[in-house]
Design a protein around this motif. Structure first.
Motif, PDB file in Angstrom:
ATOM      1  N   CYS A 165      73.806  27.922  26.435  1.00  0.00           N
ATOM      2  CA  CYS A 165      74.138  29.325  26.236  1.00  0.00           C
ATOM      3  C   CYS A 165      73.289  29.959  25.145  1.00  0.00           C
ATOM      4  CB  CYS A 165      75.607  29.482  25.854  1.00  0.00           C
ATOM      5  SG  CYS A 165      76.731  29.038  27.175  1.00  0.00           S
ATOM      6  N   ARG A 221      72.960  33.714  22.848  1.00  0.00           N
ATOM      7  CA  ARG A 221      73.749  34.878  22.478  1.00  0.00           C
ATOM      8  C   ARG A 221      73.427  36.032  23.406  1.00  0.00           C
ATOM      9  NH1 ARG A 221      71.947  36.263  17.028  1.00  0.00           N
ATOM     10  NH2 ARG A 221      70.197  34.946  17.517  1.00  0.00           N
ATOM     11  N   GLU A 222      74.416  36.814  23.670  1.00  0.00           N
ATOM     12  CA  GLU A 222      74.246  38.005  24.484  1.00  0.00           C
ATOM     13  C   GLU A 222      73.525  39.067  23.663  1.00  0.00           C
ATOM     14  OE1 GLU A 222      74.722  40.317  27.927  1.00  0.00           O
ATOM     15  OE2 GLU A 222      75.340  38.250  27.661  1.00  0.00           O
ATOM     16  N   GLY A 237      72.712  39.904  17.169  1.00  0.00           N
ATOM     17  CA  GLY A 237      72.464  39.994  18.601  1.00  0.00           C
ATOM     18  C   GLY A 237      71.637  41.192  19.035  1.00  0.00           C
TER      19      GLY A 237
END
Length: 137
Positions: free
Chosen positions: A20, A22-23, A125
């Motif tokens: 994953c 970070r968005e 982000g």
């Protein structure tokens, strides 16, 4: 059978989270790159402070002070008074928490210029131009 399912569930959880990223929030990398280069030619010091990441605090302060002083100078105002560059996005490549944007424009002498802009996701982000590897070095 239950033990096998539990084992698979617990074995796959760490694998799922390691992949994953970070968005990303806010603007796309190409929009950030455009904003920064437009800010340079319009003396928009606030945009530069908000959209360029320089990891070393002293270098960041020196850059911000230098640009603020330069942007307020008579020479800067005269040089940029009639210079209204149009930046075109040629490409945007995102690789996890890093991005690269290629821009084209004409410099103040009318020559075609190609700019490669490196960006990174900051700790919150948001995409920022990587000032440690460009812009002012």
């Amino acid at each position: 059978m239950k033990k096998v399912l539990y084992f698979l569930a617990y074995a796959l959880i760490p694998v799922a989270f390691t992949g994953c990223h970070r968005e990303a929030l806010g603007e796309a990398p190409s929009q950030v790159a455009l904003s920064v280069f437009e800010a340079i030619t319009t003396a928009d010091t606030a945009t530069l402070q908000n959209k360029i990441h320089i990891s070393d605090q002293i270098q960041r302060e020196v850059f911000n002070d230098y640009f603020r002083i330069a942007a307020a100078s008579k020479q800067y105002m005269e040089t940029t008074a009639h210079y209204k560059p149009v930046y075109n996005v040629v490409s945007e490549t995102i690789d996890g928490e890093n991005a690269e944007v290629i821009l084209t424009t004409k410099n103040i002498s009318g020559q075609n210029v190609r700019l490669t802009v490196k960006l990174l996701l900051d700790e919150d982000g948001y995409w920022k131009v990587d000032g440690d590897h460009g812009v002012w070095h």
